[in-house]
Design an enzyme around this catalytic site. Structure first.
Site, PDB file in Angstrom:
ATOM      1  N   LYS A  53       0.791  -1.349  -0.134  1.00 31.26           N
ATOM      2  CA  LYS A  53      -0.112  -0.109  -0.072  1.00 31.26           C
ATOM      3  C   LYS A  53       0.793   1.188   0.329  1.00 31.26           C
ATOM      4  O   LYS A  53       0.463   2.217  -0.818  1.00 31.26           O
ATOM      5  CB  LYS A  53      -0.950  -0.114   1.126  1.00 31.26           C
ATOM      6  CG  LYS A  53      -2.023  -1.165   1.216  1.00 31.26           C
ATOM      7  CD  LYS A  53      -2.747  -1.452   2.469  1.00 31.26           C
ATOM      8  CE  LYS A  53      -3.836  -2.455   2.209  1.00 31.26           C
ATOM      9  NZ  LYS A  53      -4.559  -2.975   3.321  1.00 31.26           N
ATOM     10  N   GLN A  97      -4.758  -1.504   9.497  1.00 29.15           N
ATOM     11  CA  GLN A  97      -4.583  -2.928   8.969  1.00 29.15           C
ATOM     12  C   GLN A  97      -5.158  -4.002   9.859  1.00 29.15           C
ATOM     13  O   GLN A  97      -5.042  -3.944  11.048  1.00 29.15           O
ATOM     14  CB  GLN A  97      -3.301  -3.259   8.683  1.00 29.15           C
ATOM     15  CG  GLN A  97      -2.859  -4.737   7.823  1.00 29.15           C
ATOM     16  CD  GLN A  97      -3.473  -4.574   6.416  1.00 29.15           C
ATOM     17  OE1 GLN A  97      -3.575  -3.366   5.818  1.00 29.15           O
ATOM     18  NE2 GLN A  97      -4.033  -5.765   5.937  1.00 29.15           N
ATOM     19  N   ASP A 120     -11.407   2.429   3.897  1.00 25.95           N
ATOM     20  CA  ASP A 120     -11.496   1.147   3.686  1.00 25.95           C
ATOM     21  C   ASP A 120     -13.300   0.743   3.854  1.00 25.95           C
ATOM     22  O   ASP A 120     -13.575  -0.401   3.126  1.00 25.95           O
ATOM     23  CB  ASP A 120     -11.229   0.345   5.030  1.00 25.95           C
ATOM     24  CG  ASP A 120     -10.020  -0.515   5.095  1.00 25.95           C
ATOM     25  OD1 ASP A 120      -9.731  -0.831   3.950  1.00 25.95           O
ATOM     26  OD2 ASP A 120      -9.611  -0.600   6.129  1.00 25.95           O
TER      27      ASP A 120
HETATM   28  N1  GUN Z   1      -6.955  -7.305   5.951  1.00 31.30           N
HETATM   29  C1  GUN Z   1      -7.274  -7.918   4.843  1.00 31.30           C
HETATM   30  N2  GUN Z   1      -8.045  -7.189   4.143  1.00 31.30           N
HETATM   31  C2  GUN Z   1      -8.052  -5.820   4.379  1.00 31.30           C
HETATM   32  C3  GUN Z   1      -8.431  -4.512   4.098  1.00 31.30           C
HETATM   33  O1  GUN Z   1      -8.935  -4.602   2.719  1.00 31.30           O
HETATM   34  N3  GUN Z   1      -8.374  -3.454   4.877  1.00 31.30           N
HETATM   35  C4  GUN Z   1      -7.805  -3.659   6.151  1.00 31.30           C
HETATM   36  N4  GUN Z   1      -7.717  -2.598   6.966  1.00 31.30           N
HETATM   37  N5  GUN Z   1      -7.376  -4.834   6.562  1.00 31.30           N
HETATM   38  C5  GUN Z   1      -7.546  -5.806   5.841  1.00 31.30           C
END
Ligand code: GUN
Length: 292
Positions: A53, A97, A120
């Site tokens: 990211k 995350q 998100d």
């Molecule tokens: N963990 C797995 N997929 C995601 C996601 O799309 N966003 C976040 N914040 N954590 C994750």
């Protein structure tokens, strides 16, 4: 028949190039889109996702105010950080995350994020807005799946989309997106309580696996000519790799690709789209501040 492989990596690159162009435009107004990715602990899969990211942010010319915290960070410390980022006008998006360490309540953390910065799309305000068709941040992975289908010109209207998995991150929001009028699919959600799973999956024109277990979808579960989207990312031991593992999805790729019409690979399928859609949401969060 052999399926056409959907190149998620290439499509994600197109989306990210488009975001980079728009971010450059926005910069002329003095606004630099900025995301803060918060990682607590060192879960290897999470470290890898967060690194991806941050790399994408840099490539899109966006600012990165990410924070890495130790495993023993308290919930109060995390909530205090989110509060600071909520109040920081230079930060447009906040992403925590998941999963979080067990001593931290995920629900409370998601609720603490300002919905206007919730790139998100996990905050109940955004989930609710999606449910009733109001503008909201769309969760990145399901949104990425819909964009993949669209970019591949795969017909979705009137098609039966069967989703295996009912998570808040993928299964449930994807079901809503696929059923919205602009996509217009008929949707079935399957889960661990589903009886005769194969009987239902064989009815799918579009079959989505979002379970988190390898070989959940075998060839006999797929109607010939179906479109198969594999959201799973599973690490399995592989001594031939330097890392000691390799990534596989939830679908038996080799066998299923002999009968499907289109299939996404793992890696380089849905995964890169998740990051691309996060860049789209971060840009949007920044653009939204223009009209304040
Ligand atoms: N963990 C797995 N997929 C995601 C996601 O799309 N966003 C976040 N914040 N954590 C994750």
């Amino acid at each position: 028949m052999s399926a056409e492989i959907i190149d998620g990596k290439a499509i994600a690159e197109q989306v990210r190039a488009d975001v980079a162009e728009k971010a450059a435009e926005l910069k002329k107004t003095g606004i630099i889109p900025c995301l803060a990715v918060i990682l607590v602990g060192e879960n290897p899969a999470s470290v890898s996702y967060v690194t991806g990211k941050q790399k994408a942010l840099a490539e899109a010319g966006m600012a990165d105010k990410s924070v890495r915290l130790p495993e023993n960070t308290t919930e109060d410390e995390l909530l205090a950080l989110i509060d600071r980022l909520n109040k920081d006008d230079t930060v447009h998006g906040i992403l925590v995350q998941l999963p979080l360490p067990k001593h931290i309540n995920e629900d409370r953390v998601i609720m603490a994020i300002d919905p206007k910065k919730d790139v998100d799309g996990f905050h109940p305000v955004n989930v609710g807005n999606l449910m009733i068709g109001r503008k909201s941040f769309l969760p990145c992975t399901p949104h990425g799946v819909v964009v993949l289908l669209k970019k591949m010109n795969i017909e979705t209207s009137g098609k039966h989309c069967v989703i295996i998995g009912r998570s808040n991150i993928v299964g449930k929001p994807l079901a809503l997106l696929m059923a919205q009028r602009e996509v217009n699919s008929t949707v079935t959600i399957c889960h661990t309580g589903t009886k005769n799973l194969a009987e239902i999956t064989k009815q799918a024109d579009i079959l989505v696996a979002a379970v988190g277990h390898p070989s959940t979808v075998t060839r006999d579960m797929v109607k010939p000519g179906a479109v198969v989207i594999d959201v799973g990312v599973n690490r399995i031991p592989d001594e031939t790799k330097k890392s000691g593992f390799r990534l596989v999805g939830d679908v038996d790729f080799d066998a299923v690709s002999e009968t499907a019409s289109y299939i996404t690979p793992v890696p380089k399928g849905v995964g890169p789209m998740t990051i691309a859609m996060l860049m789209v949401n971060t840009l949007e969060a920044a653009e939204n501040t223009l009209n304040k």
